[in-house]
Design a protein around this motif. Structure first.
Motif: not given
Length: 234
Positions: A12-16, A32-35, A40-55
């Protein structure tokens, strides 16, 4: 054609990817961008993402600005990094490893940002696709070059942290012999984006001290309220 390499023990890696004000230890995170690749339990992949911007509370160096294209007027209206540390930690909680291109820089600058807000960075093992490319004798070993060897490239001339994280994911998965499609994320908006007013002819002075103090006050108040509610005080 590249041979597959020994897979890392990441299920379950995070690519950032991080965009910053420059390349020095004193520079700060701009975006910062992360995937996260969830199985999943049946072996299928699912992607979660988050994209953030900062001062970042400082202007970007000319070369860094050319790369990410986020000017100081835009950034000074965005949240501080400390406002989203909890979101970053939550996103990393389910991961068993981090993958990025030039991990020494990306993870190093994130760790410094965490330290500035007195929070420990999650102790996850990391793998660097830049190091993998160099070990294979690939020249150039940039993320762009590695992606282009696989028929992939950025959609625009400027770098998006989330798009670069996706390219890193595609490269890493391909090199590890995993046929997992990676979503195209060029146009994904920052989840914490704040509106930017019209730029004045002359930029006013930054209010860095006030902005940081206000966030610290808000975080402390939020924490005190949570304790107040948790203890059932009425």
């Amino acid at each position: 054609m590249l041979d597959t390499i020994t897979p890392a023990a990441f299920r379950c890696p995070v690519f950032l990817d991080v965009e910053a004000t420059g390349l020095r230890s004193s520079d700060r995170v701009v975006s910062l961008g992360m995937l996260r690749l969830d199985r999943l339990e049946d072996g299928r992949p699912h992607w979660a993402t988050i994209s953030l911007i900062f001062d970042p509370l400082k202007t970007s160096q000319t070369e860094a600005l050319r790369v990410h294209g986020l000017d100081d007027w835009t950034l000074r209206h965005q949240p501080l990094f400390g406002a989203h540390i909890a979101d970053i930690v939550r996103f990393l909680e389910r991961a068993d490893g981090i993958v990025c291109h030039n991990a020494a820089f990306d993870i190093g600058i994130l760790m410094r940002a965490f330290q500035e807000w007195h929070v420990d960075f999650p102790p996850l093992p990391a793998e660097c696709t830049l190091d993998l490319a160099r070990k294979r004798g690939l020249k150039p070993a940039t993320l762009s070059a590695c992606a282009e060897r696989l028929g992939l490239r950025r959609q625009g001339s400027q770098h998006s942290a989330l798009e670069d994280a996706a390219l890193c994911a595609a490269v890493w998965l391909k090199w590890h012999g995993q046929d997992v499609p990676v979503p195209a994320l060029h146009d994904v908006a920052y989840v914490n984006w704040q509106p930017v007013p019209l730029r004045p002819r002359t930029l006013p002075l930054r209010r860095n001290v006030w902005k940081r103090a206000q966030l610290l006050h808000d975080l402390q108040t939020r924490q005190e309220n949570a304790v107040y509610i948790g203890e059932g005080v009425s």
